[in-house]
Design a protein around this motif. Structure first.
Motif, PDB file in Angstrom:
ATOM      1  N   ASN A   1      13.882   3.134   5.507  1.00 15.60           N
ATOM      2  CA  ASN A   1      14.173   4.290   6.771  1.00 15.60           C
ATOM      3  C   ASN A   1      15.055   3.173   7.732  1.00 15.60           C
ATOM      4  N   LEU A   2      16.454   3.528   7.492  1.00 20.57           N
ATOM      5  CA  LEU A   2      17.438   2.828   8.221  1.00 20.57           C
ATOM      6  C   LEU A   2      17.250   3.109   9.804  1.00 20.57           C
ATOM      7  N   GLU A   3      16.936   4.079  10.078  1.00 12.87           N
ATOM      8  CA  GLU A   3      16.527   4.578  11.627  1.00 12.87           C
ATOM      9  C   GLU A   3      15.657   3.456  12.079  1.00 12.87           C
ATOM     10  N   ILE A   4      14.612   3.174  11.342  1.00 10.86           N
ATOM     11  CA  ILE A   4      13.437   2.266  12.115  1.00 10.86           C
ATOM     12  C   ILE A   4      14.178   0.860  12.196  1.00 10.86           C
ATOM     13  N   ALA A   5      14.937   0.527  11.076  1.00 11.21           N
ATOM     14  CA  ALA A   5      15.647  -0.831  11.200  1.00 11.21           C
ATOM     15  C   ALA A   5      16.760  -1.076  12.422  1.00 11.21           C
ATOM     16  N   GLU A   6      17.501   0.216  12.699  1.00 11.28           N
ATOM     17  CA  GLU A   6      18.494   0.263  13.746  1.00 11.28           C
ATOM     18  C   GLU A   6      17.731   0.120  15.104  1.00 11.28           C
ATOM     19  N   ALA A   7      16.539   0.953  15.003  1.00 17.63           N
ATOM     20  CA  ALA A   7      15.948   0.841  16.469  1.00 17.63           C
ATOM     21  C   ALA A   7      15.384  -0.283  16.571  1.00 17.63           C
ATOM     22  N   LEU A   8      14.683  -0.984  15.687  1.00 19.18           N
ATOM     23  CA  LEU A   8      14.200  -2.587  16.167  1.00 19.18           C
ATOM     24  C   LEU A   8      15.277  -3.374  16.588  1.00 19.18           C
ATOM     25  N   LEU A   9      16.626  -3.306  15.845  1.00 23.83           N
ATOM     26  CA  LEU A   9      17.751  -4.385  16.142  1.00 23.83           C
ATOM     27  C   LEU A   9      18.175  -4.109  17.414  1.00 23.83           C
ATOM     28  N   ASP A  10      18.275  -2.703  17.886  1.00 24.44           N
ATOM     29  CA  ASP A  10      18.926  -1.889  19.055  1.00 24.44           C
ATOM     30  C   ASP A  10      17.925  -2.514  20.149  1.00 24.44           C
ATOM     31  N   ALA A  11      16.801  -2.302  19.889  1.00 18.18           N
ATOM     32  CA  ALA A  11      15.628  -2.917  21.116  1.00 18.18           C
ATOM     33  C   ALA A  11      15.712  -4.340  21.338  1.00 18.18           C
TER      34      ALA A  11
ATOM     35  N   ASN B   1       0.771  -1.301   0.007  1.00 20.28           N
ATOM     36  CA  ASN B   1      -0.009   0.094   0.099  1.00 20.28           C
ATOM     37  C   ASN B   1       0.853   1.187   0.023  1.00 20.28           C
ATOM     38  N   GLY B   2       2.075   1.334  -0.752  1.00 17.90           N
ATOM     39  CA  GLY B   2       2.944   2.305  -0.795  1.00 17.90           C
ATOM     40  C   GLY B   2       3.637   2.920   0.419  1.00 17.90           C
ATOM     41  N   ARG B   3       3.750   1.844   1.335  1.00 19.20           N
ATOM     42  CA  ARG B   3       4.616   2.237   2.764  1.00 19.20           C
ATOM     43  C   ARG B   3       5.336   0.853   2.829  1.00 19.20           C
ATOM     44  N   TYR B   4       6.369   1.142   3.432  1.00 17.00           N
ATOM     45  CA  TYR B   4       7.386  -0.225   3.848  1.00 17.00           C
ATOM     46  C   TYR B   4       6.876  -0.248   5.244  1.00 17.00           C
ATOM     47  N   GLN B   5       6.705  -1.654   5.448  1.00 13.86           N
ATOM     48  CA  GLN B   5       6.562  -2.307   6.867  1.00 13.86           C
ATOM     49  C   GLN B   5       7.857  -2.907   7.213  1.00 13.86           C
ATOM     50  N   TYR B   6       8.230  -2.603   8.626  1.00 18.31           N
ATOM     51  CA  TYR B   6       9.535  -3.167   8.890  1.00 18.31           C
ATOM     52  C   TYR B   6       9.292  -4.229  10.076  1.00 18.31           C
ATOM     53  N   VAL B   7       9.917  -5.558   9.879  1.00 21.61           N
ATOM     54  CA  VAL B   7       9.336  -6.611  10.819  1.00 21.61           C
ATOM     55  C   VAL B   7      10.640  -7.127  11.418  1.00 21.61           C
ATOM     56  N   LEU B   8      10.823  -7.124  12.787  1.00 18.38           N
ATOM     57  CA  LEU B   8      11.994  -7.803  13.323  1.00 18.38           C
ATOM     58  C   LEU B   8      11.912  -9.120  13.227  1.00 18.38           C
ATOM     59  N   LEU B   9      12.816 -10.118  12.712  1.00 20.15           N
ATOM     60  CA  LEU B   9      13.117 -11.470  12.809  1.00 20.15           C
ATOM     61  C   LEU B   9      14.291 -11.878  13.466  1.00 20.15           C
TER      62      LEU B   9
ATOM     63  N   LYS C   1      19.062  -5.178  23.373  1.00 24.23           N
ATOM     64  CA  LYS C   1      18.711  -4.739  24.602  1.00 24.23           C
ATOM     65  C   LYS C   1      17.726  -5.830  25.510  1.00 24.23           C
ATOM     66  N   SER C   2      16.498  -6.209  24.848  1.00 25.62           N
ATOM     67  CA  SER C   2      15.746  -7.142  25.573  1.00 25.62           C
ATOM     68  C   SER C   2      16.258  -8.558  25.739  1.00 25.62           C
ATOM     69  N   TYR C   3      17.091  -8.798  24.781  1.00 27.69           N
ATOM     70  CA  TYR C   3      17.580 -10.177  24.830  1.00 27.69           C
ATOM     71  C   TYR C   3      19.057 -10.438  25.615  1.00 27.69           C
ATOM     72  N   ARG C   4      19.658  -9.161  25.920  1.00 28.64           N
ATOM     73  CA  ARG C   4      21.019  -9.044  26.666  1.00 28.64           C
ATOM     74  C   ARG C   4      20.933 -10.164  27.660  1.00 28.64           C
ATOM     75  N   ASP C   5      19.976 -10.099  28.449  1.00 26.84           N
ATOM     76  CA  ASP C   5      20.048 -10.904  29.745  1.00 26.84           C
ATOM     77  C   ASP C   5      19.614 -12.378  29.627  1.00 26.84           C
ATOM     78  N   ILE C   6      19.042 -12.574  28.583  1.00 20.39           N
ATOM     79  CA  ILE C   6      18.579 -13.888  28.030  1.00 20.39           C
ATOM     80  C   ILE C   6      19.572 -14.788  27.451  1.00 20.39           C
ATOM     81  N   PRO C   7      20.285 -15.631  28.404  1.00 19.78           N
ATOM     82  CA  PRO C   7      21.241 -16.469  27.583  1.00 19.78           C
ATOM     83  C   PRO C   7      20.670 -17.606  26.680  1.00 19.78           C
ATOM     84  N   LEU C   8      21.355 -17.798  25.747  1.00 25.62           N
ATOM     85  CA  LEU C   8      20.675 -19.001  24.739  1.00 25.62           C
ATOM     86  C   LEU C   8      21.244 -20.357  25.362  1.00 25.62           C
ATOM     87  N   LYS C   9      20.284 -21.370  25.290  1.00 24.52           N
ATOM     88  CA  LYS C   9      20.903 -22.559  25.722  1.00 24.52           C
ATOM     89  C   LYS C   9      21.801 -23.116  24.781  1.00 24.52           C
TER      90      LYS C   9
END
Length: 165
Positions: free
Chosen positions: A140-150, A79-87, A153-161
């Motif tokens: 909009n690379l700022e949106i991508a950076e914000a998603l990756l930064d968030a 619809n003429g807009r980019y959507q940014y999805v963190l995977l 931060k949210s996973y920093r304290d969650i160790p992978l098994k």
């Protein structure tokens, strides 16, 4: 039956279709095996660090993506807009992208991202399916950076098994 030009983003949930295939949530602490959505072709996709991919659109295939290592921002033009999805491998989800939806990936991290694409074919592959599209306007690379930064931060304290007892 017509194809719907929308994407579907959802957590993996148990589905028991007539074919007997189960698609279940991935419990990162204890899962040893899970099944990808059924497909005609399965590809391992490597997205290099510090990569901004062009848009692609497929005429006769549905992409079903799940990240198994790292993280990436999926960009979808609708619809003429980019959507940014963190995977990310820390929150596994399958994203289905039907034919006709332009999409690309952004990996602004220092690590590669590895994903699996379980492709559903709706006809023969077309050469245009794999040629980059001209972006109608820049990402909009700022949106991508914000998603990756968030995510970082949210996973920093969650160790992978790292080992199975």
């Amino acid at each position: 039956m017509g194809l719907v030009n929308q994407i579907e983003i959802r957590p993996l949930c148990c589905i028991h279709p007539a074919e007997g295939i189960d698609i279940c949530p991935i419990d990162l602490a204890s899962t040893k095996e899970f099944r990808l959505p059924s497909s005609h072709e399965t590809n391992l996709v490597y997205i290099a660090p510090n990569t901004v991919e062009d848009l692609f659109v497929h005429c006769f295939q549905t992409d079903q993506l799940v990240v198994i290592k790292g993280q990436v921002v999926l960009v979808i033009l609708q619809n003429g807009r980019y959507q940014y999805v963190l995977l990310t491998d820390r929150d596994p989800r399958v994203v289905r992208i039907p034919p006709g939806i332009p999409h690309g990936c952004i990996n602004l991290t220092a690590a590669p991202c590895i994903a699996i694409n379980s492709v559903l074919r709706h006809g023969p592959a077309h050469p245009r399916d794999y040629r980059p599209l001209k972006q109608p306007f820049p990402y909009n690379l700022e949106i991508a950076e914000a998603l990756l930064d968030a995510a970082a931060k949210s996973y920093r304290d969650i160790p992978l098994k790292t080992s199975v007892a």
